[in-house]
Design a protein around this motif. Structure first.
Motif, PDB file in Angstrom:
ATOM      1  N   THR A   6       0.834  -1.202   0.000  1.00  0.00           N
ATOM      2  CA  THR A   6       0.000   0.000   0.000  1.00  0.00           C
ATOM      3  C   THR A   6       0.869   1.253   0.000  1.00  0.00           C
ATOM      4  OG1 THR A   6      -1.768  -1.160   1.173  1.00  0.00           O
ATOM      5  CG2 THR A   6      -1.813   1.248   1.238  1.00  0.00           C
ATOM      6  N   ILE A   7       1.910   1.245   0.829  1.00  0.00           N
ATOM      7  CA  ILE A   7       2.802   2.409   0.895  1.00  0.00           C
ATOM      8  C   ILE A   7       3.539   2.592  -0.431  1.00  0.00           C
ATOM      9  CG2 ILE A   7       4.931   3.276   1.962  1.00  0.00           C
ATOM     10  CD1 ILE A   7       3.882   2.078   4.614  1.00  0.00           C
ATOM     11  N   TRP A  44       0.592   5.219  -1.599  1.00  0.00           N
ATOM     12  CA  TRP A  44       0.912   6.422  -0.835  1.00  0.00           C
ATOM     13  C   TRP A  44       2.108   7.175  -1.413  1.00  0.00           C
ATOM     14  CZ3 TRP A  44       4.858   8.380   2.222  1.00  0.00           C
ATOM     15  CH2 TRP A  44       4.511   9.502   2.971  1.00  0.00           C
ATOM     16  N   TYR A  61       2.109  11.026  -2.745  1.00  0.00           N
ATOM     17  CA  TYR A  61       2.914  12.012  -2.031  1.00  0.00           C
ATOM     18  C   TYR A  61       3.851  12.740  -2.996  1.00  0.00           C
ATOM     19  CZ  TYR A  61       6.129  14.068   1.312  1.00  0.00           C
ATOM     20  OH  TYR A  61       6.898  14.953   2.014  1.00  0.00           O
TER      21      TYR A  61
END
Length: 176
Positions: free
Chosen positions: A49-50, A54, A58
């Protein structure tokens, strides 16, 4: 030709063929090993997920913020130069018998600025859309309109085109 129902049934059979040994192996694990496997699966989901969601979001946000901040200097410069431009504009007026629209269209053709669309906005105002123009050409055209005809910009929105360096898209409201 097989139907969708047949294809789904075939995929289900293939999935069962793959999952049966996995299920047997999982059932053969001790409770501690199952708990460890579940925890490890959770960690993998968090890491994916990161890495896949994400981090790209970002980085996109940071790029947009840097882009916005780079235009902040331009806005400051334009605001600092506005009083000088107003003083120099002085007595320039639209030619007698010509409307703001006629002057803008004629001068845009002279400056090689293609007006995408224009529409009246209130009395003595005209909103103009320009799809693609070199930024320096646009600034030169706006300066010429101010100096020669006393046409002023009351509202402007300029966006850069990321695929073409120096090329912008603009929506401008003129008054004159």
């Amino acid at each position: 030709m097989t139907s969708i129902r047949d294809q789904v049934a075939e995929l289900t059979r293939k999935l069962e063929d793959v999952m049966t040994p996995v299920s047997l192996r999982y059932n053969a694990l001790s409770p501690v090993e199952r708990l460890t496997l579940a925890g490890l699966s959770g960690v993998i989901v968090v890491v994916l997920t990161i890495v896949l969601i994400w981090t790209p979001l970002y980085e996109w946000k940071e790029n947009k913020l840097r882009s916005l901040l780079s235009y902040g200097g331009l806005v400051s410069w334009i605001q600092s130069e506005a009083p000088k431009v107003r003083q120099q504009g002085g007595n320039a007026r639209l030619p007698a018998g010509q409307s703001l629209q006629a002057v803008l269209v004629k001068d845009a053709q002279r400056a090689k600025v293609t007006l995408q669309r224009y529409e009246p906005k209130g009395e003595n105002e005209l909103r103009v859309w320009i799809n693609e123009v070199d930024f320096e050409v646009l600034i030169g055209w706006l300066d010429n309109l101010q100096r020669r005809y006393g046409v002023s910009v009351t509202d402007v929105a300029i966006e850069h085109k990321p695929t073409s360096p120096g090329v912008v898209k603009a929506t401008i409201v003129f008054s004159g």
